[in-house]
Scaffold this active site. Structure first.
Site, PDB file in Angstrom:
ATOM      1  N   ASP A 124      38.193  42.845  35.969  1.00 46.89           N
ATOM      2  CA  ASP A 124      38.313  41.438  36.395  1.00 46.89           C
ATOM      3  C   ASP A 124      37.185  40.646  35.741  1.00 46.89           C
ATOM      4  O   ASP A 124      36.522  39.819  36.360  1.00 46.89           O
ATOM      5  CB  ASP A 124      38.256  41.319  37.923  1.00 46.89           C
ATOM      6  CG  ASP A 124      38.705  39.949  38.425  1.00 46.89           C
ATOM      7  OD1 ASP A 124      39.326  39.188  37.647  1.00 46.89           O
ATOM      8  OD2 ASP A 124      38.422  39.620  39.588  1.00 46.89           O
TER       9      ASP A 124
ATOM     10  N   ASP B 123      31.137  41.265  41.114  1.00 50.59           N
ATOM     11  CA  ASP B 123      32.512  41.487  41.572  1.00 50.59           C
ATOM     12  C   ASP B 123      33.130  42.731  40.914  1.00 50.59           C
ATOM     13  O   ASP B 123      34.118  42.633  40.175  1.00 50.59           O
ATOM     14  CB  ASP B 123      33.352  40.243  41.270  1.00 50.59           C
ATOM     15  CG  ASP B 123      34.554  40.111  42.191  1.00 50.59           C
ATOM     16  OD1 ASP B 123      34.740  40.998  43.042  1.00 50.59           O
ATOM     17  OD2 ASP B 123      35.298  39.125  42.048  1.00 50.59           O
TER      18      ASP B 123
HETATM   19  P1  ATP Z   1      36.433  35.233  45.278  1.00 50.18           P
HETATM   20  O1  ATP Z   1      37.847  35.549  45.676  1.00 50.18           O
HETATM   21  O2  ATP Z   1      35.844  33.998  45.891  1.00 50.18           O
HETATM   22  O3  ATP Z   1      36.213  35.309  43.773  1.00 50.18           O
HETATM   23  P2  ATP Z   1      35.456  37.797  45.340  1.00 50.18           P
HETATM   24  O4  ATP Z   1      36.091  38.756  46.250  1.00 50.18           O
HETATM   25  O5  ATP Z   1      35.927  37.721  43.937  1.00 50.18           O
HETATM   26  O6  ATP Z   1      35.567  36.393  45.927  1.00 50.18           O
HETATM   27  P3  ATP Z   1      32.722  37.949  44.382  1.00 50.18           P
HETATM   28  O7  ATP Z   1      33.160  37.373  43.111  1.00 50.18           O
HETATM   29  O8  ATP Z   1      31.988  39.253  44.356  1.00 50.18           O
HETATM   30  O9  ATP Z   1      33.900  38.111  45.430  1.00 50.18           O
HETATM   31  O10 ATP Z   1      31.777  36.941  45.143  1.00 50.18           O
HETATM   32  C1  ATP Z   1      32.219  35.642  45.470  1.00 50.18           C
HETATM   33  C2  ATP Z   1      31.146  34.642  45.121  1.00 50.18           C
HETATM   34  O11 ATP Z   1      29.953  34.909  45.874  1.00 50.18           O
HETATM   35  C3  ATP Z   1      30.716  34.673  43.666  1.00 50.18           C
HETATM   36  O12 ATP Z   1      31.519  33.837  42.878  1.00 50.18           O
HETATM   37  C4  ATP Z   1      29.296  34.160  43.738  1.00 50.18           C
HETATM   38  O13 ATP Z   1      29.294  32.755  43.780  1.00 50.18           O
HETATM   39  C5  ATP Z   1      28.797  34.685  45.083  1.00 50.18           C
HETATM   40  N1  ATP Z   1      28.070  35.968  44.940  1.00 50.18           N
HETATM   41  C6  ATP Z   1      28.609  37.200  44.820  1.00 50.18           C
HETATM   42  N2  ATP Z   1      27.665  38.141  44.687  1.00 50.18           N
HETATM   43  C7  ATP Z   1      26.481  37.491  44.731  1.00 50.18           C
HETATM   44  C8  ATP Z   1      25.109  37.918  44.638  1.00 50.18           C
HETATM   45  N3  ATP Z   1      24.785  39.195  44.488  1.00 50.18           N
HETATM   46  N4  ATP Z   1      24.142  36.973  44.714  1.00 50.18           N
HETATM   47  C9  ATP Z   1      24.472  35.659  44.871  1.00 50.18           C
HETATM   48  N5  ATP Z   1      25.735  35.206  44.958  1.00 50.18           N
HETATM   49  C10 ATP Z   1      26.737  36.102  44.890  1.00 50.18           C
HETATM   50 MN    MN Z   2      34.931  36.875  42.073  1.00 50.98          MN
END
Ligand code: ATP
Ligand code: MN
Length: 242
Positions: free
Chosen positions: A178, A195
């Site tokens: 992804d 992610d």
């Molecule tokens: P989404 O469906 O919103 O994309 P997701 O399941 O894909 O959620 P992630 O992409 O891991 O999950 O995290 C969502 C958001 O949280 C990221 O786009 C980022 O803005 C924030 N985020 C994730 N991990 C971190 C981290 N380690 N530190 C700071 N912010 C984070």
């Molecule tokens: Mn994401």
């Protein structure tokens, strides 16, 4: 329950089990409090949490099993030899397996020197990792700031992206699956890969399709949105040049 912030973050989505799991995570990592929602996605929420000495953590909690999530289990979890034995009939077990997969992928990448948030703990449906940001604010995604990036900086970012993916592929032996500007954060000139729950081992039956898609995303972002002269083939070669 000693802090106002804590009450502010306890939303209707926190069922009793998740609340208890969050307490256990706080106890194990000596966290002082939750300090707000960083992101509320379809399946997971990411919170900022503060440790006893003021250090920041990102706490990702899987909360909703959407139809898409169940499809992901089929596509990314069951084909992965590391997770083929998971009992898919229990939602709780699915979340735990998914959270564990994210944690293990983070760990494998981290140990290979990939710029990912440092993983700290996995417990049930919760993954705790390094918070990427400053002064309480998360770092921006590349998607959110690419219009402010000039060609020289774009070249440096591309170099980092390729180097990170090369380590994911050649050292961690994983395919992210992804990978795009929506899952890359940018802080102080450094790119961070986030992610990683869906990342699969290279011997997953569909890993080469996932890799092709990731390469296409990288190629499109850097050529169309950042104006670099690139060829898709060149991106694939750079990444898989072990
Ligand atoms: P989404 O469906 O919103 O994309 P997701 O399941 O894909 O959620 P992630 O992409 O891991 O999950 O995290 C969502 C958001 O949280 C990221 O786009 C980022 O803005 C924030 N985020 C994730 N991990 C971190 C981290 N380690 N530190 C700071 N912010 C984070
Ligand atoms: Mn994401």
């Amino acid at each position: 329950m000693k802090d106002k912030d804590y009450f502010e973050t306890v939303e209707e989505v926190w069922d009793t089990k998740t609340l208890l799991a969050a307490y256990e995570v706080m106890r194990r990592l000596k966290l002082d409090r939750f300090a707000g929602v960083v992101s509320a996605g379809k399946e997971a929420r990411v919170y900022r949490a503060i440790g006893r000495n003021g250090e920041e953590y990102a706490v990702k909690i899987y909360l909703t099993a959407t139809a898409e999530f169940r499809k992901s289990i089929q596509k990314y979890l069951l084909g992965d030899p590391r997770f083929s034995g998971v009992d898919v009939s229990s939602t709780k077990k699915l979340f735990a397996a998914w959270a564990r997969k994210e944690y293990r992928n983070l760990m494998r990448m981290y140990e290979c020197g990939v710029a990912v948030p440092k993983p700290y703990l996995v417990y049930q449906n919760i993954v705790v990792m390094e918070f990427i940001g400053r002064s309480g604010l998360r770092a921006p995604l590349l998607q959110e700031i690419y219009s402010e990036i000039d060609v020289e900086e774009a070249r440096e970012i591309y170099r980092q992206v390729v180097e990170n993916y090369r380590r994911i592929y050649c050292c961690a032996r994983l395919v992210h699956a992804d990978f795009s500007e929506f899952n890359l954060m940018y802080l102080d000139g450094r790119v961070y890969v986030i992610d990683v729950a869906q990342a699969v081992a290279v011997d997953h039956p569909n890993s080469s399709d996932f890799l092709k898609q990731d390469v296409r995303n990288i190629y499109r972002f850097f050529s169309r949105k950042l104006g670099l002269e690139l060829e898709e083939k060149q991106v694939l070669e750079a990444i898989t040049n072990c």
